[in-house]
Design a protein around this motif. Sequence first.
Motif, PDB file in Angstrom:
ATOM      1  N   GLN A   1       0.917  -1.272  -0.058  1.00 49.78           N
ATOM      2  CA  GLN A   1       0.014   0.042   0.011  1.00 49.78           C
ATOM      3  C   GLN A   1       0.699   1.418  -0.091  1.00 49.78           C
ATOM      4  OE1 GLN A   1      -3.313  -0.408   2.955  1.00 49.78           O
ATOM      5  NE2 GLN A   1      -2.542  -2.297   3.184  1.00 49.78           N
TER       6      GLN A   1
ATOM      7  N   GLU B   1      -4.758   0.026   5.198  1.00 51.58           N
ATOM      8  CA  GLU B   1      -5.825  -1.216   5.251  1.00 51.58           C
ATOM      9  C   GLU B   1      -4.948  -2.194   6.023  1.00 51.58           C
ATOM     10  OE1 GLU B   1      -9.107  -1.116   3.716  1.00 51.58           O
ATOM     11  OE2 GLU B   1      -8.779   1.159   3.422  1.00 51.58           O
TER      12      GLU B   1
ATOM     13  N   GLY C   1      -5.935   2.081  10.489  1.00 58.14           N
ATOM     14  CA  GLY C   1      -4.846   2.197   9.328  1.00 58.14           C
ATOM     15  C   GLY C   1      -4.475   3.829   8.883  1.00 58.14           C
TER      16      GLY C   1
END
Length: 138
Positions: A36, A98, A104
């Motif tokens: 991410q 996430e 998060g």
Amino acid sequence: MKDDLRRLKRPILYLMAPAYVVAGVLHFVVPELYVQIIPPIFPAALALVYLSGLAEIGVGIGLLIPRTQRYAAWATVALLVAIFPANVYMATHGVVIEGLPGGGDPSAAVRWGRLPLQAVLILLALWYTRPPAGTDPR
């Protein structure tokens, strides 16, 4: 003061090297967290996560072996420079991670704090690129 710093060199190494190994292992345990923060401009994010994980494990082990320590320290500098874009991306794009335990959304202080921390880690790694005092630098 110089002697005080020199006395800290070995204990710092014994904290730093295992930290890289643990961080590297985490790239394989929870790769989705790392994917991410890879800037979208880079292809094959998952492969990069695994590659950087292997590199972290390698430098961590290499730092603990006197014969490879200097090479591993230079490799650590290179690794930290290579992963810097992910930290910049995380800071500048407000990345929400996430699946991160405890929520998060790292705070802005955490996201931006990683950037100067990277400089400190590079300086620490550079410290281990120097041969020990009184040894032949070859």
